[in-house]
Motif scaffolding. Structure first.
Motif, PDB file in Angstrom:
ATOM      1  N   UNK A 125       0.813  -1.212   0.000  1.00 35.41           N
ATOM      2  CA  UNK A 125       0.000   0.000   0.000  1.00 35.41           C
ATOM      3  C   UNK A 125       0.852   1.270   0.000  1.00 35.41           C
ATOM      4  N   UNK A 126       2.181   1.112   0.022  1.00 33.55           N
ATOM      5  CA  UNK A 126       3.078   2.264  -0.005  1.00 33.55           C
ATOM      6  C   UNK A 126       3.695   2.613   1.337  1.00 33.55           C
ATOM      7  N   UNK A 127       3.396   1.843   2.370  1.00 34.38           N
ATOM      8  CA  UNK A 127       3.958   2.114   3.690  1.00 34.38           C
ATOM      9  C   UNK A 127       5.376   1.569   3.804  1.00 34.38           C
ATOM     10  N   UNK A 128       6.147   2.219   4.634  1.00 36.35           N
ATOM     11  CA  UNK A 128       7.433   1.686   5.070  1.00 36.35           C
ATOM     12  C   UNK A 128       7.212   1.108   6.460  1.00 36.35           C
ATOM     13  N   UNK A 129       7.861  -0.004   6.755  1.00 39.66           N
ATOM     14  CA  UNK A 129       7.741  -0.644   8.054  1.00 39.66           C
ATOM     15  C   UNK A 129       9.101  -0.586   8.734  1.00 39.66           C
ATOM     16  N   UNK A 130       9.100  -0.087   9.963  1.00 38.79           N
ATOM     17  CA  UNK A 130      10.349   0.019  10.723  1.00 38.79           C
ATOM     18  C   UNK A 130      10.149  -0.502  12.135  1.00 38.79           C
ATOM     19  N   UNK A 131      11.236  -0.964  12.712  1.00 37.01           N
ATOM     20  CA  UNK A 131      11.197  -1.399  14.109  1.00 37.01           C
ATOM     21  C   UNK A 131      11.031  -0.190  15.015  1.00 37.01           C
ATOM     22  N   UNK A 132      10.399  -0.410  16.152  1.00 35.50           N
ATOM     23  CA  UNK A 132      10.317   0.621  17.183  1.00 35.50           C
ATOM     24  C   UNK A 132      11.635   0.553  17.942  1.00 35.50           C
ATOM     25  N   UNK A 133      12.367   1.663  17.960  1.00 34.56           N
ATOM     26  CA  UNK A 133      13.731   1.647  18.504  1.00 34.56           C
ATOM     27  C   UNK A 133      13.797   1.449  20.015  1.00 34.56           C
ATOM     28  N   UNK A 134      12.943   2.120  20.740  1.00 33.00           N
ATOM     29  CA  UNK A 134      12.987   2.038  22.196  1.00 33.00           C
ATOM     30  C   UNK A 134      12.411   0.690  22.661  1.00 33.00           C
ATOM     31  N   UNK A 135      13.208  -0.123  23.367  1.00 37.04           N
ATOM     32  CA  UNK A 135      12.684  -1.415  23.856  1.00 37.04           C
ATOM     33  C   UNK A 135      11.476  -1.254  24.779  1.00 37.04           C
ATOM     34  N   UNK A 136      11.478  -0.220  25.610  1.00 37.18           N
ATOM     35  CA  UNK A 136      10.349   0.007  26.509  1.00 37.18           C
ATOM     36  C   UNK A 136       9.100   0.380  25.718  1.00 37.18           C
ATOM     37  N   UNK A 137       9.236   1.303  24.778  1.00 40.49           N
ATOM     38  CA  UNK A 137       8.101   1.707  23.951  1.00 40.49           C
ATOM     39  C   UNK A 137       7.582   0.520  23.140  1.00 40.49           C
ATOM     40  N   UNK A 138       8.484  -0.279  22.583  1.00 45.00           N
ATOM     41  CA  UNK A 138       8.100  -1.465  21.815  1.00 45.00           C
ATOM     42  C   UNK A 138       7.313  -2.442  22.688  1.00 45.00           C
ATOM     43  N   UNK A 139       7.771  -2.664  23.906  1.00 45.84           N
ATOM     44  CA  UNK A 139       7.099  -3.572  24.841  1.00 45.84           C
ATOM     45  C   UNK A 139       5.698  -3.060  25.174  1.00 45.84           C
ATOM     46  N   UNK A 140       5.608  -1.782  25.508  1.00 44.38           N
ATOM     47  CA  UNK A 140       4.316  -1.195  25.894  1.00 44.38           C
ATOM     48  C   UNK A 140       3.334  -1.228  24.730  1.00 44.38           C
ATOM     49  N   UNK A 141       3.760  -0.779  23.554  1.00 40.00           N
ATOM     50  CA  UNK A 141       2.873  -0.724  22.395  1.00 40.00           C
ATOM     51  C   UNK A 141       2.434  -2.130  21.993  1.00 40.00           C
ATOM     52  N   UNK A 142       3.368  -3.070  21.953  1.00 38.97           N
ATOM     53  CA  UNK A 142       3.030  -4.438  21.556  1.00 38.97           C
ATOM     54  C   UNK A 142       2.008  -5.051  22.506  1.00 38.97           C
ATOM     55  N   UNK A 143       2.225  -4.906  23.803  1.00 41.86           N
ATOM     56  CA  UNK A 143       1.300  -5.515  24.759  1.00 41.86           C
ATOM     57  C   UNK A 143      -0.050  -4.790  24.817  1.00 41.86           C
ATOM     58  N   UNK A 144      -0.033  -3.504  24.628  1.00 44.30           N
ATOM     59  CA  UNK A 144      -1.288  -2.747  24.536  1.00 44.30           C
ATOM     60  C   UNK A 144      -2.101  -3.229  23.335  1.00 44.30           C
ATOM     61  N   UNK A 145      -1.440  -3.359  22.190  1.00 44.96           N
ATOM     62  CA  UNK A 145      -2.149  -3.784  20.987  1.00 44.96           C
ATOM     63  C   UNK A 145      -2.566  -5.250  21.054  1.00 44.96           C
ATOM     64  N   UNK A 146      -1.794  -6.071  21.751  1.00 46.44           N
ATOM     65  CA  UNK A 146      -2.209  -7.465  21.945  1.00 46.44           C
ATOM     66  C   UNK A 146      -3.472  -7.531  22.805  1.00 46.44           C
ATOM     67  N   UNK A 147      -3.556  -6.662  23.800  1.00 44.47           N
ATOM     68  CA  UNK A 147      -4.767  -6.595  24.620  1.00 44.47           C
ATOM     69  C   UNK A 147      -5.959  -6.189  23.759  1.00 44.47           C
ATOM     70  N   UNK A 148      -5.774  -5.191  22.901  1.00 42.30           N
ATOM     71  CA  UNK A 148      -6.849  -4.779  21.996  1.00 42.30           C
ATOM     72  C   UNK A 148      -7.259  -5.917  21.070  1.00 42.30           C
ATOM     73  N   UNK A 149      -6.282  -6.635  20.548  1.00 48.74           N
ATOM     74  CA  UNK A 149      -6.589  -7.756  19.670  1.00 48.74           C
ATOM     75  C   UNK A 149      -7.403  -8.813  20.410  1.00 48.74           C
ATOM     76  N   UNK A 150      -7.025  -9.094  21.641  1.00 46.99           N
ATOM     77  CA  UNK A 150      -7.760 -10.078  22.440  1.00 46.99           C
ATOM     78  C   UNK A 150      -9.187  -9.623  22.716  1.00 46.99           C
ATOM     79  N   UNK A 151      -9.371  -8.319  22.926  1.00 47.88           N
ATOM     80  CA  UNK A 151     -10.707  -7.793  23.210  1.00 47.88           C
ATOM     81  C   UNK A 151     -11.573  -7.782  21.953  1.00 47.88           C
TER      82      UNK A 151
END
Length: 181
Positions: A125-151
């Motif tokens: 679709x034209x997006x670039x995909x990049x890793x989230x650099x901050x390990x803390x931010x990556x952990x928080x965002x991933x687990x937040x979004x996993x909770x949303x996915x579960x809900x």
């Protein structure tokens, strides 16, 4: 019980969207919502040469969880869901182009960025995909979004089993949107 979680979360999202000036793009069933934010971070150089500097405005992309629920419940086949999602996101990006062309507060916004677990295939679709650099931010965002996915996913927490989800940063430039859509 799940309906109660969805109701409470949807109410929270409504309040959060109002407080953060997040607007739905292309109607209530659109997959994309957007807000203007100031970028705080290291300079980003995107593939087409667009640069996002600390302090620049950018379009913060959010996914509409109610629309995503419709997509994920449309089929039990992950491949079919992926195809449906890509078609709907393509339509939403076209609506995003119209939206940013019509709303002049986006005139100096050249980069649109968000975080998502759903990053496979978005390059088409034209997006670039990049890793989230901050390990803390990556952990928080991933687990937040996993909770949303579960809900919001019809399979709930079962969907999370045996999957190694990691949120990524997805970016698209105004130039890419204008040239492709």
């Amino acid at each position: 019980m799940k309906k109660i979680f969805i109701y409470i979360w949807s109410l929270w999202e409504f309040i959060f969207a109002k407080l953060n000036r997040i607007h739905t793009v292309g109607g209530d069933d659109s997959e994309i919502r957007i807000a203007i934010k100031k970028y705080k971070g290291e300079k980003l150089l995107l593939n087409d040469g667009t640069v996002l500097n600390n302090g620049d405005k950018f379009g913060e992309l959010h996914l509409n969880n109610n629309a995503l629920t419709q997509i994920t419940s449309s089929s039990s086949s992950p491949i079919a869901v992926g195809i449906i999602a890509l078609k709907r996101f393509k339509k939403s990006i076209k609506a995003l182009k119209t939206y940013i062309d019509e709303h002049h507060e986006f005139d100096d916004v050249n980069v649109f960025m968000g975080y998502t677990l759903f990053n496979e295939g978005v390059e088409m679709l034209g997006f670039e995909v990049r890793d989230i650099k901050s390990p803390l931010e990556k952990f928080i965002v991933t687990h937040y979004e996993m909770l949303l996915l579960a809900i919001f996913h019809p399979d709930g927490f079962k969907r999370l089993q045996d999957n190694k989800f990691t949120s990524k940063m997805v970016l698209i430039t105004r130039n890419t949107i204008n040239s492709r859509y």
